[in-house]
Design a protein around this motif. Structure first.
Motif, mmCIF file in Angstrom:
data_model
loop_
_atom_site.group_PDB
_atom_site.id
_atom_site.type_symbol
_atom_site.label_atom_id
_atom_site.label_comp_id
_atom_site.label_asym_id
_atom_site.label_seq_id
_atom_site.Cartn_x
_atom_site.Cartn_y
_atom_site.Cartn_z
ATOM 1 N N GLN A 173 0.799 -1.213 0.000
ATOM 2 C CA GLN A 173 0.000 0.000 0.000
ATOM 3 C C GLN A 173 0.840 1.275 0.000
ATOM 4 O OE1 GLN A 173 -2.250 -0.511 3.664
ATOM 5 N NE2 GLN A 173 -0.815 0.761 4.812
ATOM 6 N N ASP A 174 2.052 1.222 0.538
ATOM 7 C CA ASP A 174 2.857 2.442 0.635
ATOM 8 C C ASP A 174 3.577 2.786 -0.658
ATOM 9 O OD1 ASP A 174 4.572 0.193 0.936
ATOM 10 O OD2 ASP A 174 6.106 1.464 1.833
ATOM 11 N N CYS A 175 3.692 1.837 -1.601
ATOM 12 C CA CYS A 175 4.487 2.097 -2.801
ATOM 13 C C CYS A 175 3.766 1.809 -4.109
ATOM 14 C CB CYS A 175 5.794 1.311 -2.751
ATOM 15 S SG CYS A 175 5.572 -0.484 -2.717
ATOM 16 N N ILE A 176 2.676 1.067 -4.083
ATOM 17 C CA ILE A 176 2.021 0.652 -5.316
ATOM 18 C C ILE A 176 1.544 1.839 -6.143
ATOM 19 C CG2 ILE A 176 -0.223 0.335 -4.170
ATOM 20 C CD1 ILE A 176 1.153 -1.707 -7.140
ATOM 21 N N GLY A 177 1.129 2.919 -5.494
ATOM 22 C CA GLY A 177 0.658 4.097 -6.226
ATOM 23 C C GLY A 177 1.738 4.694 -7.115
ATOM 24 N N ASN A 178 2.967 4.777 -6.602
ATOM 25 C CA ASN A 178 4.065 5.314 -7.395
ATOM 26 C C ASN A 178 4.368 4.430 -8.603
ATOM 27 O OD1 ASN A 178 4.618 7.617 -5.827
ATOM 28 N ND2 ASN A 178 5.820 6.410 -4.378
ATOM 29 N N THR A 205 12.228 12.822 8.466
ATOM 30 C CA THR A 205 11.142 13.802 8.460
ATOM 31 C C THR A 205 10.485 13.847 7.081
ATOM 32 O OG1 THR A 205 12.575 15.652 7.821
ATOM 33 C CG2 THR A 205 12.337 15.191 10.176
ATOM 34 N N GLU A 206 11.130 13.233 6.087
ATOM 35 C CA GLU A 206 10.578 13.158 4.735
ATOM 36 C C GLU A 206 9.791 11.858 4.591
ATOM 37 O OE1 GLU A 206 9.097 13.477 1.536
ATOM 38 O OE2 GLU A 206 10.548 15.139 1.707
ATOM 39 N N ALA A 207 8.482 11.982 4.429
ATOM 40 C CA ALA A 207 7.622 10.801 4.371
ATOM 41 C C ALA A 207 7.746 10.044 3.055
ATOM 42 C CB ALA A 207 6.168 11.208 4.596
ATOM 43 N N ASP A 208 8.062 10.733 1.973
ATOM 44 C CA ASP A 208 8.125 10.111 0.653
ATOM 45 C C ASP A 208 9.439 9.356 0.496
ATOM 46 O OD1 ASP A 208 8.124 9.380 -1.982
ATOM 47 O OD2 ASP A 208 7.804 11.400 -2.786
ATOM 48 N N TYR A 209 9.371 8.033 0.441
ATOM 49 C CA TYR A 209 10.601 7.239 0.361
ATOM 50 C C TYR A 209 11.374 7.508 -0.923
ATOM 51 C CZ TYR A 209 8.043 4.131 -2.806
ATOM 52 O OH TYR A 209 7.327 3.633 -3.862
ATOM 53 N N LYS A 228 12.077 10.296 -2.081
ATOM 54 C CA LYS A 228 12.962 11.415 -1.770
ATOM 55 C C LYS A 228 13.859 11.110 -0.578
ATOM 56 C CE LYS A 228 9.502 14.779 -3.330
ATOM 57 N NZ LYS A 228 8.628 15.893 -2.900
ATOM 58 N N ARG A 229 13.356 10.300 0.345
ATOM 59 C CA ARG A 229 14.067 10.081 1.608
ATOM 60 C C ARG A 229 15.278 9.159 1.462
ATOM 61 N NH1 ARG A 229 12.328 5.926 4.720
ATOM 62 N NH2 ARG A 229 10.186 6.266 4.040
ATOM 63 N N ILE A 230 15.129 8.084 0.685
ATOM 64 C CA ILE A 230 16.195 7.081 0.619
ATOM 65 C C ILE A 230 17.249 7.518 -0.389
ATOM 66 C CG2 ILE A 230 16.729 4.657 0.170
ATOM 67 C CD1 ILE A 230 13.861 4.003 0.980
ATOM 68 N N LYS A 231 18.452 7.725 0.082
ATOM 69 C CA LYS A 231 19.521 8.292 -0.745
ATOM 70 C C LYS A 231 20.501 7.237 -1.267
ATOM 71 C CE LYS A 231 18.377 12.662 0.202
ATOM 72 N NZ LYS A 231 17.341 12.481 1.209
ATOM 73 N N ARG A 232 20.795 6.226 -0.464
ATOM 74 C CA ARG A 232 21.849 5.288 -0.838
ATOM 75 C C ARG A 232 21.344 4.274 -1.869
ATOM 76 N NH1 ARG A 232 26.662 3.380 -0.052
ATOM 77 N NH2 ARG A 232 27.095 1.151 0.028
ATOM 78 N N HIS A 279 14.663 0.335 -7.597
ATOM 79 C CA HIS A 279 14.056 -0.692 -6.748
ATOM 80 C C HIS A 279 14.163 -0.271 -5.285
ATOM 81 C CE1 HIS A 279 14.279 -5.068 -5.073
ATOM 82 N NE2 HIS A 279 13.042 -4.619 -5.061
ATOM 83 N N TYR A 280 13.016 -0.113 -4.629
ATOM 84 C CA TYR A 280 12.963 0.290 -3.218
ATOM 85 C C TYR A 280 12.471 -0.888 -2.382
ATOM 86 C CZ TYR A 280 13.455 5.009 -5.072
ATOM 87 O OH TYR A 280 13.919 6.134 -5.728
ATOM 88 N N ALA A 281 13.324 -1.873 -2.252
ATOM 89 C CA ALA A 281 12.901 -3.126 -1.609
ATOM 90 C C ALA A 281 12.581 -2.946 -0.129
ATOM 91 C CB ALA A 281 13.989 -4.172 -1.776
#
Length: 245
Positions: A13-18, A138-142, A144-148, A196-198
């Motif tokens: 549910q948190d990623c399917i929309g993207n 503090t950034e809810a959108d993964y 944008k949040r996940i950098k590595r 890929h945001y596993a």
């Protein structure tokens, strides 16, 4: 030329929309197969202009076990039945974003160019993203949040295949075939980018490894230490094997 996008989902549910919106931008239609989700995945899918099919985990219980009770068999049967209606298909997972690597071209244009040049498929550079201590929570959108992240070239692991001429689609009785069936076909020299945001949070990562994918052999090793074995780069919720519910 008509393009169709396909996604399999399970408790995403948190990623399917993207993922859906990524394909909607570049394809004429998008079909999402919900493999028995128990969260709000179905609500998210049905809120977007795509096609939805619920796939029973009773009738299709397996993820990567050979046979016709496999979710991949269900999806590829649907794709092959759709051959009269589409020219190319892109199939991504619910935690993936597919893009062109050329800033001057859309993904759709890359596919059209490959088709017009006689190629049967496009492989992808796989970019695996991993949560780290440096992420800004503090950034809810993964996205944008996940950098590595770590890039894997298109030829690694037999190839990451995400877009192809629909006519070459095999009936898949094993999940691994989606990574290998391009081998005897002409492939575009211009790869796409697959983000890929596993693992997006420690809690979601633990649940994915220990619950959602516990029947998927090797899931713990794949998701917890993919980054060249440097598992300490990953934020852990205690330990993947001992987390208290």
């Amino acid at each position: 030329m008509k393009l169709v996008g396909v996604i399999m989902a399970y408790n995403d549910q948190d990623c399917i929309g993207n993922a859906i919106e990524c394909l909607l931008k570049e394809h004429d239609d998008v079909m999402v197969f919900d493999h028995g989700s128990t969260d709000d995945t179905a609500k998210v899918i049905q809120s977007l202009p795509c096609h939805y099919e619920y796939v029973s985990r009773t009738l299709f219980p397996n993820f990567n076990v050979p046979g016709n009770n496999n979710i991949h068999y269900k999806v590829t049967t649907w794709i092959r039945d759709s051959i009269p209606h589409y020219d190319w298909v892109s199939w991504i997972d619910a935690d993936e974003i597919l893009e062109s690597t050329n800033p001057d071209k859309t993904l759709k244009q890359e596919i059209i160019d490959a088709h017009n040049s006689g190629y049967k498929g496009i492989q992808s550079i796989l970019r695996n993203y991993w949560i780290t201590e440096e992420d800004d929570y503090t950034e809810a959108d993964y996205l944008k949040r996940i950098k590595r992240y770590e890039d894997s070239p298109p030829h690694s692991g037999g190839g990451i295949n995400r877009s192809w001429n629909i006519n070459i689609t095999p009936i898949m009785t094993e999940a691994t075939l989606r990574h290998t069936f391009f081998r005897n076909h002409s492939i575009s020299p211009n790869p796409t980018l697959l983000r890929h945001y596993a693992i997006r949070t420690p809690e979601q990562g633990w649940k994915k490894i220990q619950v959602d994918r516990q029947r998927y052999l090797g899931a713990g090793a794949h998701y917890a230490s993919y980054d060249n074995g440097v598992a300490e780069d990953l934020i852990r919720s205690k330990d993947w094997g001992t987390k208290d519910d």
